[in-house]
Design an enzyme around this catalytic site. Structure first.
Site, PDB file in Angstrom:
ATOM      1  CB  CYS A  27      -1.123   0.043   1.232  1.00 38.85           C
ATOM      2  SG  CYS A  27       0.152   0.102   2.668  1.00 38.85           S
ATOM      3  CG  HIS A 141      -0.833  -4.309  15.674  1.00 40.09           C
ATOM      4  ND1 HIS A 141      -0.372  -2.812  14.905  1.00 40.09           N
ATOM      5  CD2 HIS A 141      -0.622  -4.613  14.772  1.00 40.09           C
ATOM      6  CE1 HIS A 141       0.232  -2.883  14.128  1.00 40.09           C
ATOM      7  NE2 HIS A 141       0.015  -4.529  13.759  1.00 40.09           N
ATOM      8  CD  GLU A 143      -2.860   1.133  13.319  1.00 36.67           C
ATOM      9  OE1 GLU A 143      -3.412   1.923  13.239  1.00 36.67           O
ATOM     10  OE2 GLU A 143      -2.567   0.515  12.020  1.00 36.67           O
ATOM     11  CB  CYS A 212      -5.720   2.844   5.694  1.00 35.43           C
ATOM     12  SG  CYS A 212      -5.239   0.804   5.032  1.00 35.43           S
ATOM     13  CB  SER A 240       1.404  -8.301   8.398  1.00 36.43           C
ATOM     14  OG  SER A 240       0.531  -7.874   7.775  1.00 36.43           O
ATOM     15  CB  SER A 241      -2.916  -6.186  11.761  1.00 39.79           C
ATOM     16  OG  SER A 241      -4.081  -6.237  12.116  1.00 39.79           O
ATOM     17  CG  ASN A 242      -1.538  -5.928   6.370  1.00 40.21           C
ATOM     18  OD1 ASN A 242      -2.665  -6.616   5.197  1.00 40.21           O
ATOM     19  ND2 ASN A 242      -1.130  -5.281   6.369  1.00 40.21           N
ATOM     20  CB  SER A 285       3.905  -5.614   4.866  1.00 40.38           C
ATOM     21  OG  SER A 285       2.944  -5.997   6.188  1.00 40.38           O
TER      22      SER A 285
END
Length: 330
Positions: A27, A141, A143, A212, A240-242, A285
């Site tokens: 992204c 996390h 973030e 996002c 990686s959360s996403n 990512s």
């Protein structure tokens, strides 16, 4: 990457239809963060220190290490008196981190994704207006740690699940606002928000949704293809959360086999016997070269025919941190 037109000629291999999700992979925030490290190395030379993984992908991190980046978890791991840049990762940091960097006289560069910075600003504004801030996200996390660290201890209440939303007891039910981690499940978050809004009708929402665009687009692409295939692979890191949310989205959409792998070498081939269709996507990512690696691995065992499934167009661009832009470096 294997040429799909050539694979049909491999008559001794079972046919495999591969549906390649688009959008997938990097992204704008990830591109900006990686570019920030590479630009800092180009301007200042090695080493460049990076607090936490710049993005959650081992391949990317190892590649930057090879170019001279040194990754640390805390600033006290950076040599005192260094003149080398110290870069904060795309996930964002608590306010105490840049303050600590300034106290140590480090040359700090903030590569926080602008969409995460947006959440930080929202939380700060709500706090200044006297509202209790509810943060929907995953404990631990980076973030979430960074967002909660924008405000004094106790000013942010973390809600991770629908059950926690039902049990949450605010200080003042009529003076609440919520924000969210940017990489959450769209469906899970909608459910949690619905519960909170039913319980607290006056709760203030973000002006624009915090999840996002990249997270949203990648999840929507997975939900589109998952019911149509026998299996789905998400290329991404376990932290990686996403990427984890993509795997979960595939399972919920009815895909029988949905797995997350970092590299082709991690594929458990026993899960893919007898399949005739496969979907492939990548977390925000994960670089495209790893997607190609996975498809090539399947092409060694199957007669692969690749088709790309487009569900959204992305043209988002974020400029580099100010210190790294061409006019600042000259």
């Amino acid at each position: 990457m294997t040429n799909p037109s050539m694979t049909d000629q491999a008559g001794d291999k079972p046919a495999l239809r591969v549906m390649l999700c688009a959008p997938r992979g990097f992204c704008a925030g990830v591109v900006r963060a990686i570019d920030a490290v590479e630009r800092a190395l180009a301007i200042h030379g090695a080493p460049v220190y990076v607090r936490h993984e710049i993005v959650h992908n081992k391949y990317v991190v190892e590649g930057l290490k090879a170019k001279g980046a040194i990754f640390v978890e805390e600033l006290d791991e950076v040599p005192a008196g260094t003149r080398a840049p110290v870069i904060f990762s795309a996930h964002g940091v608590a306010k105490s981190v840049p303050e600590d960097a300034a106290a140590r006289h480090f040359y700090a560069i903030d590569a926080t994704c602008p969409l995460v910075t947006k959440v930080h600003r929202e939380a700060t504004v709500h706090h200044k207006r006297g509202r209790e801030v509810v943060l929907i996200g995953h404990a631990g996390h980076p973030e979430v740690i960074g967002t909660m660290g924008q405000l004094p201890a106790g000013a942010v209440s973390l809600v991770e699940t629908a059950e926690q939303a039902r049990l949450f007891v605010p200080r003042d039910p009529d003076n609440l606002a919520f924000t969210t981690q940017t990489t959450l499940s769209i469906d899970d978050t909608a459910g949690i928000v619905a519960i909170l809004r039913e319980r607290f009708p006056n709760m203030v929402a973000p002006h624009k949704e915090d999840i996002c665009y990249a997270t949203t687009n990648r999840q929507e692409a997975v939900k589109r293809v998952a019911p149509e295939v026998d299996a789905l692979i998400v290329v991404g890191a376990p932290n990686s959360s996403n990427s984890q949310r993509l795997r979960e989205a595939a399972e919920r959409a009815g895909c029988r086999v949905a797995v997350l792998v970092q590299r082709a070498s991690e594929i458990d081939w026993s899960l893919f016997g007898g399949i005739s269709s496969l979907a492939v996507t990548a977390g925000a990512s994960a670089p495209e070269i790893l997607v190609e690696e996975v498809i090539d691995a399947f092409a060694e065992r199957f007669a692969v025919k690749v088709e790309t499934v487009h569900t959204a167009h992305e043209d988002v661009f974020f400029p580099l941190p100010r210190q790294l832009r061409a006019d600042a470096a000259e």
